[in-house]
Design a protein around this motif. Sequence first.
Motif, PDB file in Angstrom:
ATOM      1  N   CYS A  42       0.850  -1.195   0.000  1.00 36.79           N
ATOM      2  CA  CYS A  42       0.000   0.000   0.000  1.00 36.79           C
ATOM      3  C   CYS A  42       0.882   1.240   0.000  1.00 36.79           C
ATOM      4  N   TYR A  43       0.584   2.148  -0.887  1.00 34.90           N
ATOM      5  CA  TYR A  43       1.370   3.364  -1.021  1.00 34.90           C
ATOM      6  C   TYR A  43       1.344   4.199   0.262  1.00 34.90           C
ATOM      7  N   PRO A  48       1.183  -5.069   2.938  1.00 38.45           N
ATOM      8  CA  PRO A  48       1.285  -5.833   1.694  1.00 38.45           C
ATOM      9  C   PRO A  48      -0.054  -5.875   0.951  1.00 38.45           C
ATOM     10  N   LEU A  49       0.007  -5.786  -0.370  1.00 39.85           N
ATOM     11  CA  LEU A  49      -1.206  -5.889  -1.187  1.00 39.85           C
ATOM     12  C   LEU A  49      -1.158  -7.198  -1.964  1.00 39.85           C
ATOM     13  N   LEU A  50      -2.307  -7.644  -2.390  1.00 39.50           N
ATOM     14  CA  LEU A  50      -2.346  -8.917  -3.123  1.00 39.50           C
ATOM     15  C   LEU A  50      -2.014  -8.747  -4.599  1.00 39.50           C
ATOM     16  N   GLU A  55      -3.246   0.734  -5.597  1.00 40.49           N
ATOM     17  CA  GLU A  55      -2.192   1.545  -4.985  1.00 40.49           C
ATOM     18  C   GLU A  55      -2.370   1.618  -3.476  1.00 40.49           C
ATOM     19  N   LEU A  56      -3.636   1.571  -3.061  1.00 40.60           N
ATOM     20  CA  LEU A  56      -3.944   1.694  -1.633  1.00 40.60           C
ATOM     21  C   LEU A  56      -4.667   0.452  -1.142  1.00 40.60           C
ATOM     22  N   CYS A  57      -4.457   0.115   0.131  1.00 40.64           N
ATOM     23  CA  CYS A  57      -5.216  -0.986   0.717  1.00 40.64           C
ATOM     24  C   CYS A  57      -6.632  -0.494   1.031  1.00 40.64           C
ATOM     25  N   ASP A  58      -7.519  -1.420   1.327  1.00 39.38           N
ATOM     26  CA  ASP A  58      -8.912  -1.056   1.588  1.00 39.38           C
ATOM     27  C   ASP A  58      -9.039  -0.082   2.762  1.00 39.38           C
ATOM     28  N   ASP A  59      -8.214  -0.277   3.787  1.00 43.74           N
ATOM     29  CA  ASP A  59      -8.286   0.594   4.961  1.00 43.74           C
ATOM     30  C   ASP A  59      -7.881   2.029   4.633  1.00 43.74           C
ATOM     31  N   CYS A  60      -6.881   2.176   3.773  1.00 38.59           N
ATOM     32  CA  CYS A  60      -6.349   3.518   3.515  1.00 38.59           C
ATOM     33  C   CYS A  60      -7.227   4.336   2.572  1.00 38.59           C
ATOM     34  N   ILE A  61      -8.121   3.669   1.855  1.00 34.27           N
ATOM     35  CA  ILE A  61      -8.958   4.394   0.900  1.00 34.27           C
ATOM     36  C   ILE A  61      -9.769   5.495   1.603  1.00 34.27           C
ATOM     37  N   ALA A 228       6.223  -3.072  12.168  1.00 36.14           N
ATOM     38  CA  ALA A 228       5.168  -3.903  11.580  1.00 36.14           C
ATOM     39  C   ALA A 228       3.948  -3.074  11.199  1.00 36.14           C
ATOM     40  N   VAL A 229       3.172  -3.648  10.303  1.00 33.50           N
ATOM     41  CA  VAL A 229       1.920  -2.998   9.903  1.00 33.50           C
ATOM     42  C   VAL A 229       0.834  -4.077   9.830  1.00 33.50           C
ATOM     43  N   GLY A 230      -0.379  -3.719  10.253  1.00 28.76           N
ATOM     44  CA  GLY A 230      -1.494  -4.657  10.203  1.00 28.76           C
ATOM     45  C   GLY A 230      -1.876  -4.959   8.759  1.00 28.76           C
ATOM     46  N   GLN A 231      -2.582  -6.052   8.543  1.00 29.82           N
ATOM     47  CA  GLN A 231      -2.997  -6.411   7.184  1.00 29.82           C
ATOM     48  C   GLN A 231      -4.080  -5.458   6.730  1.00 29.82           C
ATOM     49  N   GLY A 232      -3.957  -4.957   5.527  1.00 31.91           N
ATOM     50  CA  GLY A 232      -4.961  -4.017   5.064  1.00 31.91           C
ATOM     51  C   GLY A 232      -5.580  -4.356   3.733  1.00 31.91           C
ATOM     52  N   TYR A 233      -5.345  -5.533   3.253  1.00 33.52           N
ATOM     53  CA  TYR A 233      -5.768  -5.975   1.916  1.00 33.52           C
ATOM     54  C   TYR A 233      -6.919  -5.207   1.302  1.00 33.52           C
TER      55      TYR A 233
END
Length: 233
Positions: A42-43, A48-50, A55-61, A228-233
């Motif tokens: 995620c930018y 990590p993205l799949l 560019e962004l994970c779902d959380d960051c949108i 570390a960073v939480g999963q944000g797929y």
Amino acid sequence: MLDVLFPKRCALCDNVLRGDEIGLGCCKMCDERVERIRSPRCYACGAPLLSFDKELCDDCIDRPRSYESNRAVYAYGDMVKDSLMRFKYHNRREYAAFYGQVIAEELDDYIKSSGVQALVPIPVHKNRRKKRGYNQAELLANEISRYCGVKVLNKYLIRSQETTAQKGLSNLERLKNLENTFNVTQDMIQLDKVMLVDDIFTTGSTIEACTRVLLRAGVSKVYALTVAVGQGY
Ligand SMILES: [Zn+2]
Ligand SMILES: [Zn+2]
């Protein structure tokens, strides 16, 4: 003698290290097992993205973001989670050296290309620091600084309130509330770009709140890095 009484242990799984693993700071097996984040990521938060399509994970949108970006070395799996708990709450300050080295290996380019003038650890309130004896983010920043040569400012940003009552508040109100617990104390220091340092990025609200305080104090760009960073797929 001390090594017999207190043998060096793996920062990730806490088992006693073999002689050839001591320099590494963790077991060879843990080093292979733990997931280091690679592209695509995620930018914004660095999770990590799949796929490369996003560019962004779902959380960051829909997350408010005033910082430029966060980068992390590890995804927040069980092993890293337990390790960071020991680092933060169980006096395993020696982990700072291990994580500092891993961050230097993985994020040196990120730190250098950001052009930051200082590393700023996320502060804890002085009462909490006294009780715990240390601030893990500060220990981490000191170690990273040894590798990258960027100085640490650990009194620039402080946490002036110990707790924040967050019950019954909306996300935006929570963020505003959190923002009010941080202060810049040395506003005679003029900084253009800084790098916030913390152990973990979960909701990002602490880094966002600190960023807002720094921008108000005249900093032009705020970057962040965490172990570390939480999963944000
Ligand atoms: Zn291990
Ligand atoms: Zn993200």
